[in-house]
Design a protein around this motif. Structure first.
Motif, PDB file in Angstrom:
ATOM      1  N   PRO B 156       5.368  10.491   5.407  1.00  0.00           N
ATOM      2  CA  PRO B 156       6.162  10.469   4.222  1.00  0.00           C
ATOM      3  C   PRO B 156       7.598  10.550   3.933  1.00  0.00           C
ATOM      4  CG  PRO B 156       6.027  13.453   4.340  1.00  0.00           C
ATOM      5  CD  PRO B 156       4.816  11.990   5.632  1.00  0.00           C
ATOM      6  N   PHE B 157       8.238  10.681   5.094  1.00  0.00           N
ATOM      7  CA  PHE B 157       9.890  10.436   5.527  1.00  0.00           C
ATOM      8  C   PHE B 157       9.966   9.032   6.340  1.00  0.00           C
ATOM      9  CE2 PHE B 157       7.882  12.804   9.131  1.00  0.00           C
ATOM     10  CZ  PHE B 157       7.689  11.958   9.574  1.00  0.00           C
ATOM     11  N   TRP B 158       8.819   7.916   6.523  1.00  0.00           N
ATOM     12  CA  TRP B 158       9.200   6.607   6.764  1.00  0.00           C
ATOM     13  C   TRP B 158       9.718   5.953   5.791  1.00  0.00           C
ATOM     14  CZ3 TRP B 158       5.165   4.024  10.211  1.00  0.00           C
ATOM     15  CH2 TRP B 158       5.941   4.987  11.897  1.00  0.00           C
ATOM     16  N   THR B 159       9.977   5.113   6.161  1.00  0.00           N
ATOM     17  CA  THR B 159      10.984   4.048   4.888  1.00  0.00           C
ATOM     18  C   THR B 159       9.983   2.499   5.379  1.00  0.00           C
ATOM     19  OG1 THR B 159      12.594   2.612   6.844  1.00  0.00           O
ATOM     20  CG2 THR B 159      13.788   4.256   5.712  1.00  0.00           C
ATOM     21  N   VAL B 160       9.979   1.647   4.330  1.00  0.00           N
ATOM     22  CA  VAL B 160       9.509   0.511   4.011  1.00  0.00           C
ATOM     23  C   VAL B 160       9.979  -0.057   4.931  1.00  0.00           C
ATOM     24  CG1 VAL B 160       9.076  -1.779   3.198  1.00  0.00           C
ATOM     25  CG2 VAL B 160       8.862   0.073   1.345  1.00  0.00           C
ATOM     26  N   GLY B 161      10.797   0.102   5.775  1.00  0.00           N
ATOM     27  CA  GLY B 161      11.160  -1.522   6.973  1.00  0.00           C
ATOM     28  C   GLY B 161      10.681  -0.956   8.231  1.00  0.00           C
ATOM     29  N   GLN B 162      10.670   0.681   8.233  1.00  0.00           N
ATOM     30  CA  GLN B 162      10.053   1.180   9.553  1.00  0.00           C
ATOM     31  C   GLN B 162       8.420   0.790   9.445  1.00  0.00           C
ATOM     32  OE1 GLN B 162      11.725   5.407   8.353  1.00  0.00           O
ATOM     33  NE2 GLN B 162      11.676   6.190  10.983  1.00  0.00           N
ATOM     34  N   THR B 163       8.094   0.792   8.224  1.00  0.00           N
ATOM     35  CA  THR B 163       6.331   0.621   8.574  1.00  0.00           C
ATOM     36  C   THR B 163       5.737  -0.283   9.251  1.00  0.00           C
ATOM     37  OG1 THR B 163       6.607   2.354   6.774  1.00  0.00           O
ATOM     38  CG2 THR B 163       5.036   0.950   6.765  1.00  0.00           C
ATOM     39  N   ILE B 164       6.797  -1.543   8.395  1.00  0.00           N
ATOM     40  CA  ILE B 164       6.576  -2.665   8.592  1.00  0.00           C
ATOM     41  C   ILE B 164       6.821  -3.097  10.073  1.00  0.00           C
ATOM     42  CG2 ILE B 164       7.604  -5.729   8.009  1.00  0.00           C
ATOM     43  CD1 ILE B 164       8.093  -4.824   6.015  1.00  0.00           C
ATOM     44  N   ASP B 165       7.805  -2.412  10.368  1.00  0.00           N
ATOM     45  CA  ASP B 165       8.315  -2.860  11.752  1.00  0.00           C
ATOM     46  C   ASP B 165       7.008  -1.768  12.409  1.00  0.00           C
ATOM     47  OD1 ASP B 165      10.319  -3.892  11.808  1.00  0.00           O
ATOM     48  OD2 ASP B 165      12.017  -2.342  12.139  1.00  0.00           O
ATOM     49  N   TYR B 187      -3.109  15.667   8.998  1.00  0.00           N
ATOM     50  CA  TYR B 187      -4.029  14.680   8.067  1.00  0.00           C
ATOM     51  C   TYR B 187      -4.265  14.768   6.405  1.00  0.00           C
ATOM     52  CZ  TYR B 187      -3.561  11.221  11.076  1.00  0.00           C
ATOM     53  OH  TYR B 187      -3.082   9.826  12.197  1.00  0.00           O
ATOM     54  N   GLN B 188      -3.798  15.618   5.876  1.00  0.00           N
ATOM     55  CA  GLN B 188      -3.373  15.656   4.620  1.00  0.00           C
ATOM     56  C   GLN B 188      -3.499  14.721   3.634  1.00  0.00           C
ATOM     57  OE1 GLN B 188      -5.336  18.049   3.053  1.00  0.00           O
ATOM     58  NE2 GLN B 188      -5.795  19.365   4.866  1.00  0.00           N
ATOM     59  N   VAL B 189      -3.704  14.162   2.869  1.00  0.00           N
ATOM     60  CA  VAL B 189      -3.721  12.610   1.958  1.00  0.00           C
ATOM     61  C   VAL B 189      -2.343  13.199   1.177  1.00  0.00           C
ATOM     62  CG1 VAL B 189      -4.033  10.403   0.730  1.00  0.00           C
ATOM     63  CG2 VAL B 189      -5.538  11.609   2.464  1.00  0.00           C
ATOM     64  N   LEU B 190      -1.353  12.622   0.831  1.00  0.00           N
ATOM     65  CA  LEU B 190      -0.514  12.881   0.107  1.00  0.00           C
ATOM     66  C   LEU B 190       0.206  11.708  -1.328  1.00  0.00           C
ATOM     67  CD1 LEU B 190       2.729  14.117   2.656  1.00  0.00           C
ATOM     68  CD2 LEU B 190       0.948  15.320   1.486  1.00  0.00           C
ATOM     69  N   GLY B 191      -0.135  10.815  -0.544  1.00  0.00           N
ATOM     70  CA  GLY B 191      -0.018   9.344  -1.529  1.00  0.00           C
ATOM     71  C   GLY B 191      -0.515   8.165  -0.581  1.00  0.00           C
ATOM     72  N   THR B 192      -0.281   7.070  -1.254  1.00  0.00           N
ATOM     73  CA  THR B 192      -1.551   5.839  -1.240  1.00  0.00           C
ATOM     74  C   THR B 192      -0.662   5.048  -1.847  1.00  0.00           C
ATOM     75  OG1 THR B 192      -2.741   5.344  -3.190  1.00  0.00           O
ATOM     76  CG2 THR B 192      -3.532   6.597  -1.095  1.00  0.00           C
ATOM     77  N   ILE B 193      -0.219   3.365  -0.676  1.00  0.00           N
ATOM     78  CA  ILE B 193      -0.331   2.369  -0.919  1.00  0.00           C
ATOM     79  C   ILE B 193       0.163   1.006  -1.325  1.00  0.00           C
ATOM     80  CG2 ILE B 193       2.511   1.314  -1.120  1.00  0.00           C
ATOM     81  CD1 ILE B 193       3.882   4.063   0.127  1.00  0.00           C
ATOM     82  N   PRO B 194      -0.520   0.312  -2.421  1.00  0.00           N
ATOM     83  CA  PRO B 194      -1.286  -1.055  -1.892  1.00  0.00           C
ATOM     84  C   PRO B 194      -0.327  -1.684  -1.234  1.00  0.00           C
ATOM     85  CG  PRO B 194      -1.364  -0.008  -4.146  1.00  0.00           C
ATOM     86  CD  PRO B 194       0.527   0.952  -3.385  1.00  0.00           C
ATOM     87  N   LEU B 195      -0.929  -2.590  -0.761  1.00  0.00           N
ATOM     88  CA  LEU B 195       0.513  -3.229   0.590  1.00  0.00           C
ATOM     89  C   LEU B 195       0.771  -4.381  -0.894  1.00  0.00           C
ATOM     90  CD1 LEU B 195      -2.364  -4.746   3.110  1.00  0.00           C
ATOM     91  CD2 LEU B 195      -1.050  -2.964   2.692  1.00  0.00           C
ATOM     92  N   ASP B 196       0.863  -4.674  -1.912  1.00  0.00           N
ATOM     93  CA  ASP B 196       1.730  -5.943  -2.285  1.00  0.00           C
ATOM     94  C   ASP B 196       2.931  -5.019  -3.142  1.00  0.00           C
ATOM     95  OD1 ASP B 196       0.472  -4.043  -4.456  1.00  0.00           O
ATOM     96  OD2 ASP B 196      -0.146  -5.236  -5.872  1.00  0.00           O
ATOM     97  N   GLU B 208       7.965   7.798   0.557  1.00  0.00           N
ATOM     98  CA  GLU B 208       8.317   9.053  -0.752  1.00  0.00           C
ATOM     99  C   GLU B 208       8.469   8.922  -2.416  1.00  0.00           C
ATOM    100  OE1 GLU B 208      10.154  12.326   0.648  1.00  0.00           O
ATOM    101  OE2 GLU B 208       8.096  13.761  -0.393  1.00  0.00           O
ATOM    102  N   ALA B 209       9.209   7.642  -1.732  1.00  0.00           N
ATOM    103  CA  ALA B 209       9.256   7.591  -3.254  1.00  0.00           C
ATOM    104  C   ALA B 209       8.707   6.460  -4.394  1.00  0.00           C
ATOM    105  CB  ALA B 209      10.862   6.801  -3.320  1.00  0.00           C
ATOM    106  N   LEU B 210       8.113   5.731  -2.953  1.00  0.00           N
ATOM    107  CA  LEU B 210       7.276   4.737  -3.281  1.00  0.00           C
ATOM    108  C   LEU B 210       5.756   4.876  -3.750  1.00  0.00           C
ATOM    109  CD1 LEU B 210       7.161   1.388  -3.540  1.00  0.00           C
ATOM    110  CD2 LEU B 210       6.740   1.581  -1.587  1.00  0.00           C
ATOM    111  N   MET B 211       4.931   6.160  -3.025  1.00  0.00           N
ATOM    112  CA  MET B 211       3.706   6.582  -3.125  1.00  0.00           C
ATOM    113  C   MET B 211       3.228   6.654  -4.056  1.00  0.00           C
ATOM    114  SD  MET B 211       3.338   9.569  -0.601  1.00  0.00           S
ATOM    115  CE  MET B 211       4.336  11.462  -1.352  1.00  0.00           C
ATOM    116  N   ASN B 212       2.034   6.348  -4.316  1.00  0.00           N
ATOM    117  CA  ASN B 212       1.357   7.011  -5.560  1.00  0.00           C
ATOM    118  C   ASN B 212       0.793   7.950  -5.048  1.00  0.00           C
ATOM    119  OD1 ASN B 212      -0.396   6.634  -7.346  1.00  0.00           O
ATOM    120  ND2 ASN B 212      -1.745   4.677  -7.154  1.00  0.00           N
ATOM    121  N   THR B 213       0.284   9.205  -5.731  1.00  0.00           N
ATOM    122  CA  THR B 213       0.158   9.992  -6.043  1.00  0.00           C
ATOM    123  C   THR B 213      -1.030  10.862  -6.799  1.00  0.00           C
ATOM    124  OG1 THR B 213       1.839  11.794  -7.918  1.00  0.00           O
ATOM    125  CG2 THR B 213       2.172  11.124  -5.292  1.00  0.00           C
ATOM    126  N   ASN B 214      -1.394   9.401  -7.704  1.00  0.00           N
ATOM    127  CA  ASN B 214      -1.930  10.177  -8.720  1.00  0.00           C
ATOM    128  C   ASN B 214      -3.505   9.425  -7.395  1.00  0.00           C
ATOM    129  OD1 ASN B 214      -4.250  10.624 -10.511  1.00  0.00           O
ATOM    130  ND2 ASN B 214      -3.167   8.699 -11.824  1.00  0.00           N
TER     131      ASN B 214
END
Lengths: 457, 457
Positions: B156-165, B187-196, B208-214
């Motif tokens: 969760p502590f990564w950024t979008v940029g880190q993930t893309i890299d 490996y407990q799921v905290l959230g999900t982020i769709p690619l778009d 953390e700010a971007l992820m969907n926690t529902n």
């Protein structure tokens, strides 16, 4: 169990939850209604609407006001949707529709009377109105009706970086998308790029180099069932929809297709049972209306069958045991015929029957009919001979059984095939034809052979 | 028509194309075979395999060698798959399986004998072997068996940029993915982020700010049908699968679920018709074996029904017209009962029946039974009275019809409900029970009322 839980352990709406909502509704407690409905997904809201009494449904929609997501109406049975839309004002509907994705809006507008539809459309912003009208111009149950008209199209000379910057700054993007379309100036599709490929490529990568040119596109006029078959066959998640001049006009996504697959399978099951396009929410009157035609057809064939039996009046008079035994042969034939017919109807629906597989299936069903015929001829022959102390009667019923099971296998395969060749839905009338044939042949063979064997004519 | 086209205008495999392939196969022309097969999608290769003769299928697989994509074997009927796998060596299978996604590999391994399965597994690299073994430990038809074990999980502590890299540099990524999982160290799921959402957010945005926690997650032990219902209800494209300790172990994607939805609907259709888990590619022997039990059950109920008729031996002897007319009442009851039963079975399968909807459905079906009973009593009463010139006979058959159609409606709804309560599949045995009841009641009511009316006892 949590008394506030929305669903019970059986995955059905909790009765406690529902009764509380109904109490709030009856008492006009708008805030409480809003609070309990707010966390629900549109599909769950649809489920709630179906569980409520007919007069409570529009009341709930009105009480939620702007908090009601009209896409929930796409999740309910058609009869429920029509009732709710009837009870709402066109102004309310227009307000609700204008917040929806194009495909959901079309699904609601489809169910309005022409006059109401025009009035709702006239209240919408110009761009939305035109785009909805265009979708509604495509035939019912076509890809064009189901498609979403928001999509992302970029020119081939961009780079990945340019595209990502565009996506980050463009405010008007579709809610969800799984691929990006590469188009020329006239919106002819040149290629597609799935999103994961984007995320994995460097900013400087050119779109033209990245795009997938092995295109699967769907014609907007194509039947939704055809499109569904493409999705299934090629494991698609999203596909572009093009008009007559091959220009990209929309996209179909898998969630719409899942509904189509379900509906089509449901339709087959119901047609095979002689139930029309019927839902559990339909009223008694419309249920009777949908079932009577099938029962009338069945009555006619039953009378026909009874005429066949009538031919053997004198035979039965001389030997009442025949009347007692005759339904057995007919019933076994009906069952065996239905088995073969169901397998054939499903294979046709899934386009599994090309020339070679078809010939193999026909051969197999004839052989199965013969083998089962012999097995059950022996069984019922022994039972009958023992019960009536008459070996001749056992031989007669056995012979009739062999004949009827072979006929059942043949009719079970040839009738759906014939209907398919005649461009009729093989599910729709096969059952009636098949059981009529097995009844007629069953009674005729049994009574006829008996008459000959015992010299009763 | 293009003589080289793979599919004809009916969307079936072109006979010309197929005969050419068979000629190449027979002549052992490996290069030509490879050339015509090469452009085909795995699903099309599966279709080709089904169209070939049983002995040509493994020959094609062997001739294609490393050019054969084993995922095509997941697209064919089970009996075809088993036959092909039987004909191939375990070494070949191991080579083929090792190139596959986890879910496809499991689908093939499932169909092997325990011994062969262990041998194939032993030939695979350790990591792959362990991951496949783990999937195979989950129950059959569970989410764990269907899941894909490659997925993208980030902290969760990564950024979008880190993930893309990370995505750009990491070579070992799943072939296709639609969302990224945010997990903690265990490996407990905290959230999900769709690619778009990723593509639309700036590089500095925190995960953390971007992820969907529902979160919607599926238990690996859950039945695939339950998982499919979640997909349909919430329009999902991909969902995380977690083990008993809620750790992410895999993902289910919509293309697997589409197959499940299709299979389950297919199963319902076939069970209702008394056809087991049967495909058009099954051999004659296995077809006979799958159908005989149903026909035996039907034979027993048919004999039972004939015993009921036998009670009225003397009655029929005095009035043969009864034997001629009696199948009409039974047949109408069977049809009406099947209509109600089919609607109920489908509603149960789709979990549409909570308390209130259930009560409404029961009431409706009883009323429909009565209304149809009256309609068809009048119709058949008039026809009978006219045909036999006997008003009394018309009244008798009319009364029997009303009784049987009410019973049909009641049985059609209560029997599937009872089976469901008893945790049996309502589709499996409902048809037999319902038609037995309508047959028994139909004959009994008609012959009994006739006996009383005409004083024949």
């Amino acid at each position: 169990m949590d008394p506030n839980a929305f669903r019970d352990t059986e995955d059905r709406i909790s009765p406690l939850w529902l009764e509380r909502l109904r109490a709030y509704l009856a008492a006009g407690r708008r805030e409480d209604v809003t609070t309990v409905m707010e966390p629900l997904h549109a599909a769950d809201v649809g489920d709630v609407l179906e569980s409520l009494d007919p007069d409570e449904r529009p009341a709930l929609v009105r009480m939620l006001g702007d908090n009601f997501d009209y896409s929930a109406l796409t999740e309910v049975d058609e009869s429920v949707r029509v009732d709710i839309l009837d009870a709402l004002s066109n102004a309310d509907i227009a307000r609700g529709v204008s917040g929806l994705d194009n495909d959901d809006a079309v699904a609601l507008l489809e169910d309005l009377e022409q006059e109401d539809r025009d009035e709702v459309l006239s209240k919408l912003p110009t761009f939305e109105r035109l785009s909805l009208k265009r979708s509604l111009d495509f035939p019912e149950e076509s890809a064009g009706r189901r498609m979403q008209t928001d999509f992302i199209a970029i020119p081939p000379f961009w780079t990945v970086g340019q595209t990502i910057d565009y996506l980050r700054t463009e405010p008007e993007l579709p809610d969800e998308f799984y691929q990006i379309y590469v188009v020329d100036a006239s919106y002819q599709v040149l290629g597609t790029i799935p999103l994961d490929k984007f995320l994995r490529s460097g900013r400087e990568t050119s779109i033209e180099a990245l795009m997938n040119t092995n295109l699967v596109l769907v014609d907007a006029n194509e039947d939704q069932e055809e499109a569904a078959r493409d999705f299934e066959r090629y494991d698609l998640v999203e596909v572009g929809v093009v008009d007559e001049s091959r220009r990209l006009v929309g996209v179909l996504t898998i969630d719409d297709i899942v509904d189509v697959i379900h509906e089509e399978a449901d339709e087959d099951i119901k047609l095979l049972a002689g139930v029309g396009d019927e839902d559990i929410s339909d009223t008694t009157v419309s249920t009777v209306r949908s079932r009577v035609p099938w029962l009338v057809v069945n009555l006619i064939t039953a009378v026909l069958v009874s005429l066949v039996i009538g031919l053997f009046n004198a035979t039965i008079e001389q030997m009442v045991a025949l009347a007692v035994l005759m339904p057995i042969v007919a019933s076994m034939g009906g069952n065996a015929g239905t088995q073969t017919m169901t397998v054939t109807v499903r294979a046709l629906a899934m386009r599994e029957l090309d020339g070679r597989r078809l010939r193999r299936l026909i051969t197999r069903e004839m052989v199965v009919g013969m083998v089962n015929g012999v097995i059950f001829a022996i069984l019922i022959g022994l039972v009958t001979a023992a019960r009536f102390g008459d070996i001749g009667l056992g031989v007669v019923i056995g012979l009739a059984m062999v004949i009827n099971l072979i006929v059942a296998g043949t009719a079970g395969i040839l009738i759906p095939l014939g209907l398919d060749k005649a461009k009729a839905d093989p599910a729709i009338a096969s059952a009636v034809f098949v059981t009529t044939i097995t009844d007629v042949v069953g009674f005729f063979a049994f009574l006829g052979i008996a008459g000959l064997w015992f010299g009763l004519f």
